[in-house]
Scaffold this motif. Structure first.
Motif, PDB file in Angstrom:
ATOM      1  N   ASN A 175      71.073  95.043  17.365  1.00  0.00           N
ATOM      2  CA  ASN A 175      71.430  94.733  15.975  1.00  0.00           C
ATOM      3  C   ASN A 175      72.946  94.820  15.697  1.00  0.00           C
ATOM      4  OD1 ASN A 175      70.694  93.950  13.390  1.00  0.00           O
ATOM      5  ND2 ASN A 175      68.873  95.242  13.470  1.00  0.00           N
ATOM      6  N   GLY A 176      73.343  94.843  14.400  1.00  0.00           N
ATOM      7  CA  GLY A 176      74.765  94.767  14.033  1.00  0.00           C
ATOM      8  C   GLY A 176      75.535  96.069  14.242  1.00  0.00           C
ATOM      9  N   LEU A 177      76.832  96.030  13.937  1.00  0.00           N
ATOM     10  CA  LEU A 177      77.721  97.162  14.238  1.00  0.00           C
ATOM     11  C   LEU A 177      77.287  98.461  13.549  1.00  0.00           C
ATOM     12  CD1 LEU A 177      80.353  98.127  15.580  1.00  0.00           C
ATOM     13  CD2 LEU A 177      81.542  97.512  13.470  1.00  0.00           C
ATOM     14  N   ALA A 178      76.963  98.389  12.265  1.00  0.00           N
ATOM     15  CA  ALA A 178      76.633  99.628  11.544  1.00  0.00           C
ATOM     16  C   ALA A 178      75.308 100.199  12.033  1.00  0.00           C
ATOM     17  CB  ALA A 178      76.591  99.359  10.044  1.00  0.00           C
ATOM     18  N   ILE A 360      78.824  93.844  -0.581  1.00  0.00           N
ATOM     19  CA  ILE A 360      77.835  92.839  -0.971  1.00  0.00           C
ATOM     20  C   ILE A 360      77.286  92.175   0.287  1.00  0.00           C
ATOM     21  CG2 ILE A 360      77.392  90.835  -2.451  1.00  0.00           C
ATOM     22  CD1 ILE A 360      78.545  93.231  -3.969  1.00  0.00           C
ATOM     23  N   ARG A 361      76.041  92.512   0.601  1.00  0.00           N
ATOM     24  CA  ARG A 361      75.420  91.973   1.821  1.00  0.00           C
ATOM     25  C   ARG A 361      74.261  91.086   1.388  1.00  0.00           C
ATOM     26  NH1 ARG A 361      74.481  90.443   6.610  1.00  0.00           N
ATOM     27  NH2 ARG A 361      73.334  91.691   8.131  1.00  0.00           N
ATOM     28  N   LEU A 362      74.330  89.818   1.776  1.00  0.00           N
ATOM     29  CA  LEU A 362      73.249  88.900   1.414  1.00  0.00           C
ATOM     30  C   LEU A 362      72.443  88.631   2.678  1.00  0.00           C
ATOM     31  CD1 LEU A 362      75.318  86.468  -0.842  1.00  0.00           C
ATOM     32  CD2 LEU A 362      74.079  88.536  -1.484  1.00  0.00           C
ATOM     33  N   PHE A 363      71.287  89.288   2.766  1.00  0.00           N
ATOM     34  CA  PHE A 363      70.495  89.148   3.997  1.00  0.00           C
ATOM     35  C   PHE A 363      69.990  87.717   4.167  1.00  0.00           C
ATOM     36  CE2 PHE A 363      70.315  93.723   3.251  1.00  0.00           C
ATOM     37  CZ  PHE A 363      70.659  94.185   4.502  1.00  0.00           C
ATOM     38  N   ASN A 364      69.819  87.029   3.025  1.00  0.00           N
ATOM     39  CA  ASN A 364      69.334  85.644   3.126  1.00  0.00           C
ATOM     40  C   ASN A 364      70.473  84.630   3.101  1.00  0.00           C
ATOM     41  OD1 ASN A 364      66.810  86.735   3.151  1.00  0.00           O
ATOM     42  ND2 ASN A 364      66.575  86.583   0.932  1.00  0.00           N
ATOM     43  N   VAL A 410      86.456  94.533  -2.070  1.00  0.00           N
ATOM     44  CA  VAL A 410      85.204  93.805  -1.860  1.00  0.00           C
ATOM     45  C   VAL A 410      84.986  93.623  -0.356  1.00  0.00           C
ATOM     46  CG1 VAL A 410      83.967  91.638  -2.258  1.00  0.00           C
ATOM     47  CG2 VAL A 410      85.433  92.594  -4.053  1.00  0.00           C
ATOM     48  N   ALA A 411      83.842  94.080   0.135  1.00  0.00           N
ATOM     49  CA  ALA A 411      83.471  93.821   1.538  1.00  0.00           C
ATOM     50  C   ALA A 411      82.278  92.887   1.518  1.00  0.00           C
ATOM     51  CB  ALA A 411      83.121  95.113   2.251  1.00  0.00           C
ATOM     52  N   SER A 412      82.480  91.707   2.033  1.00  0.00           N
ATOM     53  CA  SER A 412      81.400  90.725   2.052  1.00  0.00           C
ATOM     54  C   SER A 412      81.730  89.643   3.067  1.00  0.00           C
ATOM     55  CB  SER A 412      81.245  90.104   0.659  1.00  0.00           C
ATOM     56  OG  SER A 412      80.243  89.122   0.697  1.00  0.00           O
ATOM     57  N   HIS A 443      86.503  87.526   5.096  1.00  0.00           N
ATOM     58  CA  HIS A 443      85.309  86.776   4.662  1.00  0.00           C
ATOM     59  C   HIS A 443      84.906  85.914   5.845  1.00  0.00           C
ATOM     60  CE1 HIS A 443      88.468  83.812   4.012  1.00  0.00           C
ATOM     61  NE2 HIS A 443      89.053  84.708   3.258  1.00  0.00           N
ATOM     62  N   GLU A 444      84.069  86.476   6.666  1.00  0.00           N
ATOM     63  CA  GLU A 444      83.739  85.847   7.944  1.00  0.00           C
ATOM     64  C   GLU A 444      82.769  84.680   7.835  1.00  0.00           C
ATOM     65  OE1 GLU A 444      86.178  86.687  10.014  1.00  0.00           O
ATOM     66  OE2 GLU A 444      84.817  87.261  11.618  1.00  0.00           O
ATOM     67  N   GLY A 445      82.152  84.508   6.671  1.00  0.00           N
ATOM     68  CA  GLY A 445      81.243  83.381   6.488  1.00  0.00           C
ATOM     69  C   GLY A 445      79.829  83.668   6.958  1.00  0.00           C
ATOM     70  N   LEU A 456      86.076  93.923  14.706  1.00  0.00           N
ATOM     71  CA  LEU A 456      87.266  94.639  14.226  1.00  0.00           C
ATOM     72  C   LEU A 456      87.350  94.533  12.698  1.00  0.00           C
ATOM     73  CD1 LEU A 456      89.635  96.176  15.511  1.00  0.00           C
ATOM     74  CD2 LEU A 456      90.908  94.039  15.587  1.00  0.00           C
ATOM     75  N   LYS A 457      87.056  93.344  12.190  1.00  0.00           N
ATOM     76  CA  LYS A 457      87.085  93.152  10.733  1.00  0.00           C
ATOM     77  C   LYS A 457      85.958  93.955  10.074  1.00  0.00           C
ATOM     78  CE  LYS A 457      89.234  88.665  10.966  1.00  0.00           C
ATOM     79  NZ  LYS A 457      88.980  87.240  11.061  1.00  0.00           N
ATOM     80  N   ALA A 458      84.799  93.956  10.714  1.00  0.00           N
ATOM     81  CA  ALA A 458      83.670  94.699  10.146  1.00  0.00           C
ATOM     82  C   ALA A 458      84.009  96.198  10.083  1.00  0.00           C
ATOM     83  CB  ALA A 458      82.419  94.475  10.983  1.00  0.00           C
TER      84      ALA A 458
HETATM   85  P1  GDP Z   1      73.358  95.551   8.060  1.00  0.00           P
HETATM   86  O1  GDP Z   1      72.737  94.367   8.737  1.00  0.00           O
HETATM   87  O2  GDP Z   1      73.853  95.248   6.695  1.00  0.00           O
HETATM   88  O3  GDP Z   1      72.461  96.735   8.092  1.00  0.00           O
HETATM   89  O4  GDP Z   1      74.709  95.959   8.867  1.00  0.00           O
HETATM   90  P2  GDP Z   1      75.101  95.745  10.392  1.00  0.00           P
HETATM   91  O5  GDP Z   1      76.516  96.168  10.530  1.00  0.00           O
HETATM   92  O6  GDP Z   1      74.142  96.409  11.284  1.00  0.00           O
HETATM   93  O7  GDP Z   1      74.989  94.193  10.664  1.00  0.00           O
HETATM   94  C1  GDP Z   1      75.650  93.269   9.871  1.00  0.00           C
HETATM   95  C2  GDP Z   1      76.805  92.594  10.613  1.00  0.00           C
HETATM   96  O8  GDP Z   1      77.207  91.434   9.873  1.00  0.00           O
HETATM   97  C3  GDP Z   1      78.052  93.450  10.698  1.00  0.00           C
HETATM   98  O9  GDP Z   1      78.078  94.260  11.833  1.00  0.00           O
HETATM   99  C4  GDP Z   1      79.142  92.411  10.701  1.00  0.00           C
HETATM  100  O10 GDP Z   1      79.213  91.816  11.974  1.00  0.00           O
HETATM  101  C5  GDP Z   1      78.611  91.382   9.720  1.00  0.00           C
HETATM  102  N1  GDP Z   1      78.923  91.762   8.327  1.00  0.00           N
HETATM  103  C6  GDP Z   1      78.029  91.991   7.338  1.00  0.00           C
HETATM  104  N2  GDP Z   1      78.657  92.297   6.180  1.00  0.00           N
HETATM  105  C7  GDP Z   1      79.977  92.273   6.439  1.00  0.00           C
HETATM  106  C8  GDP Z   1      81.144  92.516   5.653  1.00  0.00           C
HETATM  107  O11 GDP Z   1      81.105  92.842   4.459  1.00  0.00           O
HETATM  108  N3  GDP Z   1      82.347  92.406   6.285  1.00  0.00           N
HETATM  109  C9  GDP Z   1      82.440  92.059   7.596  1.00  0.00           C
HETATM  110  N4  GDP Z   1      83.669  91.958   8.125  1.00  0.00           N
HETATM  111  N5  GDP Z   1      81.373  91.808   8.364  1.00  0.00           N
HETATM  112  C10 GDP Z   1      80.147  91.932   7.806  1.00  0.00           C
END
Ligand code: GDP
Length: 556
Positions: A175-178, A360-364, A410-412, A443-445, A456-458
């Motif tokens: 999965n993602g970084l966090a 602001i995280r838009l899963f969809n 704003v992080a999105s 804003h990575e899109g 790195l941006k995340a």
């Molecule tokens: P989660 O999916 O919201 O629980 O977070 P994760 O970090 O596990 O996965 C989402 C991934 O999408 C991140 O690791 C980033 O690669 C990207 N991402 C999502 N939201 C952001 C954001 O606000 N900023 C940046 N730079 N990347 C994001």
């Protein structure tokens, strides 16, 4: 006579003038000499002066050691306090090369001091862990000896009983970084509890994000390791569990493998893993190398395990501070990440009276109309007075004298969010007279994988969010969890960004900063279903996901 008298008067005048000049010069030079000598005989004082004056930290404590009014005693006291805060009250070990990881010793200058000190027991466990890691970590004799035995597959009993044998847990990403950061922290706690050495399979895409957390060692699994790519040949914990259940008895020790793959990356339909049960842990402790995959913060599961419970209680008397401490211990931005973070902070956030973080995280993704997102966001922030209303009058009310700046970070992934918010407040007076400045570092899109610059941006976004005074996060997003816990922040959770369910509130403040474990165990160890978590003191259902639980400080 008169001529002689005049000449001697002139002499006296000249020599008294010279004496006065020398005296003045002496008094000017004396403090300069003293200050210079002090600075060079004590480089750490020099550090403080340089460090503190180099960082314009609005709203943050700036050490003022160069202040003339400070007496020596208070200066020393302040210096000691500064050293304590640098090492986060004993959480961090001393002795690191400062230049190799600037953030480790500078982060306390950017954060408010944490009111949660690590317990002496946690500190002692960390120092013992560091010793084991130094002895058994990569590039040591013990590492090569132990790995050779494990690879030769002597069987669990032969390997584990050898006295010099080191035991390992290899963390692999999902999965993602966090998500990954949360599961690394949980795996680290598991490693401490089971005397294993934590090795992380961090590839090139994330190598440069963090500093090494353990003094004089590395936590990165060497790429040459046979365990870098886990193949079919490795038995799974699930299969052993099933064999145990089929035989209705514990599998004999000599039949256990020396390597076992433990998959804790949960989904809703997973079979129960019983990882939180003593009988599973009795079995697992006999296997010298575990390969663990998880995208979850499975700390509550460890807390539910009877054999771990007492120790976790003792390590964390404040139960909602587990990631707060482990995250601050493990995750220090690398120098490259720190340059981005500290530069952005100094340029945009340092001088604001208050910093509001919006995640602001838009899963969809694009399927959610941005206007709907703005509506939810504005109604949450305005109702809870996190942002001020725009004034209907053209000029700022005369009763509001001091124009203060509130910086909004704003992080999105989406640029529109920051742009819309900025446009809303740009050059318009607010009812409180606050000036709202909106910044969005990136804003990575869309979410990307295997991309160092993207991560790195995340990481920069997560860290900057954690430096906020007030935080709004998106429910179920681990991105927000990491920021809130690092920053000691109880976030406002935004609902409705992922669903159109209008029955739930648009946002509500969470009850703790601790991350939520999204897929908690659903059965007691005897196989009976867990109806609710009331039998587990200190565990409460998460506000943002019905299958999740998290730790709280007060017994529920
Ligand atoms: P989660 O999916 O919201 O629980 O977070 P994760 O970090 O596990 O996965 C989402 C991934 O999408 C991140 O690791 C980033 O690669 C990207 N991402 C999502 N939201 C952001 C954001 O606000 N900023 C940046 N730079 N990347 C994001």
């Amino acid at each position: 006579m008169e001529i002689l008298q005049a000449a001697s008067d002139k002499k006296v005048q000249q020599s008294s003038k010279r004496f006065t000049t020398s005296l003045v010069a002496f008094f000017i030079a004396l403090p300069v000499v003293i200050i210079t000598l002090t600075m060079y005989s004590n480089p750490s004082v020099m550090d403080n002066i340089i460090t503190t004056s180099a960082i314009p930290l609005g709203g943050i404590r700036v050490l003022n050691i160069s202040d003339d009014n400070i007496s020596t005693e208070s200066e020393v006291g302040e210096k000691l306090q500064n050293d304590k805060e640098k090492l986060l009250h004993g959480l961090l070990a001393s002795g690191f090369d400062e230049a190799s990881c600037i953030s480790r010793l500078q982060s306390h200058l950017y954060r408010k001091p944490s009111p949660h000190n690590p317990s002496p027991y946690l500190i002692s466990k960390l120092r013992s862990y560091e010793q084991i890691h130094r002895r058994c970590g990569p590039n040591t004799r013990a590492y090569h000896r132990s790995m050779t035995k494990i690879v030769k597959n002597h069987g669990a009993s032969a390997s584990a009983s050898a006295s010099a044998m080191c035991k390992y847990i290899v963390w692999t990403p999902a999965n993602g970084l966090a998500n990954q950061m949360l599961s690394i922290a949980a795996t680290f706690l598991y490693a401490i509890l089971t005397d294993r050495v934590l090795l992380v399979k961090i590839g090139e895409d994330k190598h440069g994000l963090f500093c090494e957390p353990f003094l004089n060692s590395t936590w990165i699994l060497p790429e040459k390791s046979p365990f870098w790519n886990v193949g079919q040949q490795v038995q799974t914990y699930q299969s052993i569990l099933q064999k145990n259940m089929a035989n209705n008895s514990t599998i004999e020790e000599h039949l256990l493998p020396s390597v076992l793959f433990v998959n804790l990356a949960h989904t809703r339909d997973d079979p129960e893993k019983f990882f939180h049960c003593n009988h599973s842990q009795d079995l697992l402790k006999k296997v010298p190398l575990l390969i663990l995959q998880s995208d979850q913060y499975f700390v509550p599961s460890l807390f539910m395990t009877p054999i771990f419970n007492l120790k976790i209680n003792k390590m964390f008397p404040e139960k909602d501070t587990i990631f707060h401490h482990l995250g601050r211990y493990l995750f220090h931005p690398s120098n490259e990440a720190w340059r981005l973070i500290s530069k952005f902070y100094q340029e945009h956030l340092a001088n604001a009276a208050e910093k509001l973080g919006l995640q602001i995280r838009l899963f969809n993704g694009d399927s959610v109309p941005k206007q709907a997102v703005m509506d939810v966001l504005m109604s949450c922030t305005l109702e809870n007075k996190l942002l001020p209303e725009i004034s209907t009058q053209n000029s700022v009310s005369s009763s509001v004298k001091n124009l203060t700046v509130k910086a909004v970070l704003v992080a999105s992934l989406y640029q529109d969010i920051g742009d819309n918010l900025r446009a809303m407040y740009l050059k318009r007076p607010t009812v409180t007279g606050e000036l709202i400045e909106v910044f969005q570092p990136s804003h990575e899109g869309h979410q990307k994988i295997n991309d160092y610059e993207h991560y790195l941006k995340a990481w920069t976004d997560i860290y900057l969010l954690s430096l906020s005074d007030v935080l709004v996060t998106t429910h179920m997003s681990t991105f927000g969890y990491v920021a809130q816990s690092l920053g000691n922040l109880r976030p406002w959770l935004l609902y409705q960004l992922a669903s159109n369910d209008t029955r739930v509130p648009q946002c509500t403040q969470d009850f703790s900063m601790e991350p939520c474990y999204h897929f908690a165990p659903r059965h007691y160890c005897n196989g009976m279903p867990i109806e609710d978590f009331s039998s587990f003191l200190y565990l409460r259902k998460c506000k943002d996901i019905s299958t999740g639980v998290k730790l709280v400080n007060d017994p529920v």
